[in-house]
Design an enzyme around this catalytic site. Sequence first.
Site, PDB file in Angstrom:
ATOM      1  N   GLU A   1      -4.774  -7.926   2.535  1.00 27.04           N
ATOM      2  CA  GLU A   1      -5.738  -7.649   3.609  1.00 27.04           C
ATOM      3  C   GLU A   1      -6.969  -8.560   3.536  1.00 27.04           C
ATOM      4  O   GLU A   1      -7.451  -9.056   4.557  1.00 27.04           O
ATOM      5  CB  GLU A   1      -6.180  -6.186   3.563  1.00 27.04           C
ATOM      6  CG  GLU A   1      -5.184  -5.203   4.144  1.00 27.04           C
ATOM      7  CD  GLU A   1      -4.162  -4.684   3.138  1.00 27.04           C
ATOM      8  OE1 GLU A   1      -3.845  -5.385   2.166  1.00 27.04           O
ATOM      9  OE2 GLU A   1      -3.669  -3.567   3.343  1.00 27.04           O
TER      10      GLU A   1
ATOM     11  N   GLU B   1       0.846  -1.209   0.000  1.00 30.21           N
ATOM     12  CA  GLU B   1       0.000   0.000   0.000  1.00 30.21           C
ATOM     13  C   GLU B   1       0.877   1.253   0.000  1.00 30.21           C
ATOM     14  O   GLU B   1       0.712   2.138  -0.826  1.00 30.21           O
ATOM     15  CB  GLU B   1      -0.926  -0.010   1.213  1.00 30.21           C
ATOM     16  CG  GLU B   1      -1.932  -1.185   1.189  1.00 30.21           C
ATOM     17  CD  GLU B   1      -3.323  -0.784   1.553  1.00 30.21           C
ATOM     18  OE1 GLU B   1      -3.697  -0.939   2.733  1.00 30.21           O
ATOM     19  OE2 GLU B   1      -4.028  -0.291   0.677  1.00 30.21           O
TER      20      GLU B   1
HETATM   21  C1  LIG Z   1      -5.266  -1.442   6.120  1.00 27.61           C
HETATM   22  C2  LIG Z   1      -3.799  -1.221   6.456  1.00 27.61           C
HETATM   23  C3  LIG Z   1      -3.021  -2.474   6.248  1.00 27.61           C
HETATM   24  C4  LIG Z   1      -3.490  -3.654   6.733  1.00 27.61           C
HETATM   25  C5  LIG Z   1      -2.601  -4.807   6.645  1.00 27.61           C
HETATM   26  O1  LIG Z   1      -1.470  -4.743   6.242  1.00 27.61           O
HETATM   27  S1  LIG Z   1      -3.293  -6.294   7.230  1.00 27.61           S
HETATM   28  C6  LIG Z   1      -1.782  -7.242   7.481  1.00 27.61           C
HETATM   29  C7  LIG Z   1      -1.526  -8.063   6.292  1.00 27.61           C
HETATM   30  N1  LIG Z   1      -0.205  -8.650   6.386  1.00 27.61           N
HETATM   31  C8  LIG Z   1       0.040  -9.838   5.822  1.00 27.61           C
HETATM   32  O2  LIG Z   1      -0.812 -10.458   5.241  1.00 27.61           O
HETATM   33  C9  LIG Z   1       1.463 -10.348   5.953  1.00 27.61           C
HETATM   34  C10 LIG Z   1       1.513 -11.483   6.998  1.00 27.61           C
HETATM   35  N2  LIG Z   1       2.862 -12.035   7.046  1.00 27.61           N
HETATM   36  C11 LIG Z   1       3.300 -12.886   6.064  1.00 27.61           C
HETATM   37  O3  LIG Z   1       2.638 -13.177   5.088  1.00 27.61           O
HETATM   38  C12 LIG Z   1       4.710 -13.391   6.218  1.00 27.61           C
HETATM   39  O4  LIG Z   1       5.084 -13.229   7.577  1.00 27.61           O
HETATM   40  C13 LIG Z   1       5.706 -12.593   5.337  1.00 27.61           C
HETATM   41  C14 LIG Z   1       5.477 -12.942   3.865  1.00 27.61           C
HETATM   42  C15 LIG Z   1       5.555 -11.112   5.578  1.00 27.61           C
HETATM   43  C16 LIG Z   1       7.125 -13.002   5.768  1.00 27.61           C
HETATM   44  O5  LIG Z   1       7.224 -14.405   5.702  1.00 27.61           O
HETATM   45  P1  LIG Z   1       8.549 -15.076   6.289  1.00 27.61           P
HETATM   46  O6  LIG Z   1       8.379 -16.543   6.095  1.00 27.61           O
HETATM   47  O7  LIG Z   1       9.744 -14.379   5.766  1.00 27.61           O
HETATM   48  O8  LIG Z   1       8.517 -14.735   7.830  1.00 27.61           O
HETATM   49  P2  LIG Z   1       7.541 -15.319   8.950  1.00 27.61           P
HETATM   50  O9  LIG Z   1       8.218 -16.454   9.627  1.00 27.61           O
HETATM   51  O10 LIG Z   1       6.172 -15.515   8.398  1.00 27.61           O
HETATM   52  O11 LIG Z   1       7.466 -14.069   9.954  1.00 27.61           O
HETATM   53  C17 LIG Z   1       8.583 -13.732  10.755  1.00 27.61           C
HETATM   54  C18 LIG Z   1       8.023 -13.183  12.045  1.00 27.61           C
HETATM   55  O12 LIG Z   1       7.343 -11.940  11.728  1.00 27.61           O
HETATM   56  C19 LIG Z   1       5.995 -12.034  12.169  1.00 27.61           C
HETATM   57  N3  LIG Z   1       5.115 -11.314  11.265  1.00 27.61           N
HETATM   58  C20 LIG Z   1       5.167 -11.333   9.923  1.00 27.61           C
HETATM   59  N4  LIG Z   1       4.189 -10.547   9.399  1.00 27.61           N
HETATM   60  C21 LIG Z   1       3.516 -10.015  10.462  1.00 27.61           C
HETATM   61  C22 LIG Z   1       2.412  -9.128  10.583  1.00 27.61           C
HETATM   62  N5  LIG Z   1       1.815  -8.570   9.520  1.00 27.61           N
HETATM   63  N6  LIG Z   1       1.976  -8.821  11.823  1.00 27.61           N
HETATM   64  C23 LIG Z   1       2.606  -9.348  12.933  1.00 27.61           C
HETATM   65  N7  LIG Z   1       3.667 -10.184  12.892  1.00 27.61           N
HETATM   66  C24 LIG Z   1       4.109 -10.506  11.650  1.00 27.61           C
HETATM   67  C25 LIG Z   1       5.680 -13.527  12.145  1.00 27.61           C
HETATM   68  O13 LIG Z   1       4.580 -13.785  12.991  1.00 27.61           O
HETATM   69  C26 LIG Z   1       6.968 -14.097  12.653  1.00 27.61           C
HETATM   70  O14 LIG Z   1       7.021 -13.889  14.038  1.00 27.61           O
HETATM   71  P3  LIG Z   1       7.426 -15.097  15.030  1.00 27.61           P
HETATM   72  O15 LIG Z   1       7.287 -14.525  16.397  1.00 27.61           O
HETATM   73  O16 LIG Z   1       8.846 -15.437  14.633  1.00 27.61           O
HETATM   74  O17 LIG Z   1       6.460 -16.228  14.725  1.00 27.61           O
HETATM   75  C27 LIG Z   1      -3.649  -0.741   7.931  1.00 27.61           C
HETATM   76  C28 LIG Z   1      -2.169  -0.465   8.162  1.00 27.61           C
HETATM   77  C29 LIG Z   1      -2.090   0.607   9.250  1.00 27.61           C
HETATM   78  C30 LIG Z   1      -3.540   0.749   9.698  1.00 27.61           C
HETATM   79  C31 LIG Z   1      -3.912   2.023  10.389  1.00 27.61           C
HETATM   80  C32 LIG Z   1      -3.041   2.205  11.616  1.00 27.61           C
HETATM   81  C33 LIG Z   1      -3.465   3.451  12.352  1.00 27.61           C
HETATM   82  C34 LIG Z   1      -4.900   3.333  12.672  1.00 27.61           C
HETATM   83  C35 LIG Z   1      -5.283   3.235  13.941  1.00 27.61           C
HETATM   84  C36 LIG Z   1      -6.662   3.237  14.293  1.00 27.61           C
HETATM   85  O18 LIG Z   1      -6.988   3.129  15.459  1.00 27.61           O
HETATM   86  C37 LIG Z   1      -7.666   3.514  13.223  1.00 27.61           C
HETATM   87  C38 LIG Z   1      -7.264   2.914  11.928  1.00 27.61           C
HETATM   88  C39 LIG Z   1      -5.821   3.176  11.507  1.00 27.61           C
HETATM   89  C40 LIG Z   1      -5.782   4.418  10.632  1.00 27.61           C
HETATM   90  C41 LIG Z   1      -5.380   1.911  10.792  1.00 27.61           C
HETATM   91  C42 LIG Z   1      -6.275   1.603   9.579  1.00 27.61           C
HETATM   92  C43 LIG Z   1      -5.805   0.354   8.837  1.00 27.61           C
HETATM   93  C44 LIG Z   1      -4.348   0.517   8.420  1.00 27.61           C
HETATM   94  C45 LIG Z   1      -4.204   1.623   7.399  1.00 27.61           C
END
Ligand SMILES: C[C@H](/C=C/C(=O)SCCNC(=O)CCNC(=O)[C@H](O)C(C)(C)COP(=O)(O)OP(=O)(O)OC[C@H]1O[C@@H](n2cnc3c(N)ncnc32)[C@H](O)[C@@H]1OP(=O)(O)O)[C@H]1CC[C@H]2[C@@H]3CCC4=CC(=O)CC[C@]4(C)[C@H]3CC[C@]12C
Length: 272
Positions: free
Chosen positions: A146, A126
């Site tokens: 998402e 994004e």
């Molecule tokens: C809408 C806006 C955005 C929303 C989003 O982004 S939703 C999240 C989607 N994310 C994903 O789908 C990615 C998930 N992760 C993966 O797919 C994989 O981890 C990877 C491909 C990224 C990496 O793979 P990898 O094999 O290299 O590594 P892993 O082993 O998987 O991971 C290592 C380690 O990291 C941890 N990990 C990875 N990704 C995440 C994650 N996304 N979250 C947490 N942890 C993660 C994983 O668990 C491993 O950990 P371990 O302990 O070792 O197991 C929003 C964006 C901002 C928002 C605004 C913010 C401010 C606001 C506040 C309010 O109160 C009102 C609203 C708003 C404005 C809010 C509105 C919505 C947003 C704009």
Amino acid sequence: MSATPAHPPAQATEEPDCLVERHGQVLVVTLNRPAKRNALSAEMMAIMKQAWDQVDEDDDIRACVLTGAGGAFCAGADLKAMTSSHPGDTTEGRDLSVIEPLLKGRRLTKPLIAAVEGPAVAGGTEILQATDIRVAGRGARFGVSECKWGLFPLGGSAVRLPRQIPYTLAAEILLTGRHLTAEEAKEIGLIGRVVPDGEALSTALELAEAVAANGPLAVRAILRTMRETEGMPENDAFQVDTRLGLEVFRSADAKEGPRAFAEKRTPHFRGR
Ligand SMILES: C[C@H](/C=C/C(=O)SCCNC(=O)CCNC(=O)[C@H](O)C(C)(C)COP(=O)(O)OP(=O)(O)OC[C@H]1O[C@@H](n2cnc3c(N)ncnc32)[C@H](O)[C@@H]1OP(=O)(O)O)[C@H]1CC[C@H]2[C@@H]3CCC4=CC(=O)CC[C@]4(C)[C@H]3CC[C@]12C
């Protein structure tokens, strides 16, 4: 010139979630939660907004590079944090048509160059759409995932992505949430360059320095024209183009450039 390493060592506990460093006339913003693949945090987003303000307010900053620490760009919102504090519970009465840290509803007045290594998914792709020049390591991954978690890409992708890549490809990416390789992202025009893994930041810095050496008024006017005329009928767009272009041609910098060429020296642009 900042002596701080462009790629900070593995994160120590006291390090902030986002690093902001000067490299001459370039500001480098590094998302810095490598243990979570730089998933967004409130602290990170607060520092990002401060960095954008610094870019826009300091005339000596002529370009900005956005990258991530630890071989990742950004994994989007922190899904684990959401299990205890969900953004959907705190949106009442808030205008989320502008989310400055993600540069939704705000664009920098200087060029923003993305240097992507590893995953740039969901919120990562994004914010990528708010950048102007985009460089990725071969192993980078992209996607707007998402919807896979029942969420909506509130960072602006449902609006911006179909304007930046072909509609049907934007629809596929937004509706399936699947990830793309760097080569596929380049093939569809989401990014401009693919480099060997580990070279995205150095390449982005070279590009940023090239931009910073150009006439700052010209660079900013070209950026403004590209953005402000988006979707405009051509003749209306040329009105904007000409107004902004003539302001540049009437500047002292526009005289310094040809003079420097004639005198076989590097131009010294003063931004006026
Ligand atoms: C809408 C806006 C955005 C929303 C989003 O982004 S939703 C999240 C989607 N994310 C994903 O789908 C990615 C998930 N992760 C993966 O797919 C994989 O981890 C990877 C491909 C990224 C990496 O793979 P990898 O094999 O290299 O590594 P892993 O082993 O998987 O991971 C290592 C380690 O990291 C941890 N990990 C990875 N990704 C995440 C994650 N996304 N979250 C947490 N942890 C993660 C994983 O668990 C491993 O950990 P371990 O302990 O070792 O197991 C929003 C964006 C901002 C928002 C605004 C913010 C401010 C606001 C506040 C309010 O109160 C009102 C609203 C708003 C404005 C809010 C509105 C919505 C947003 C704009």
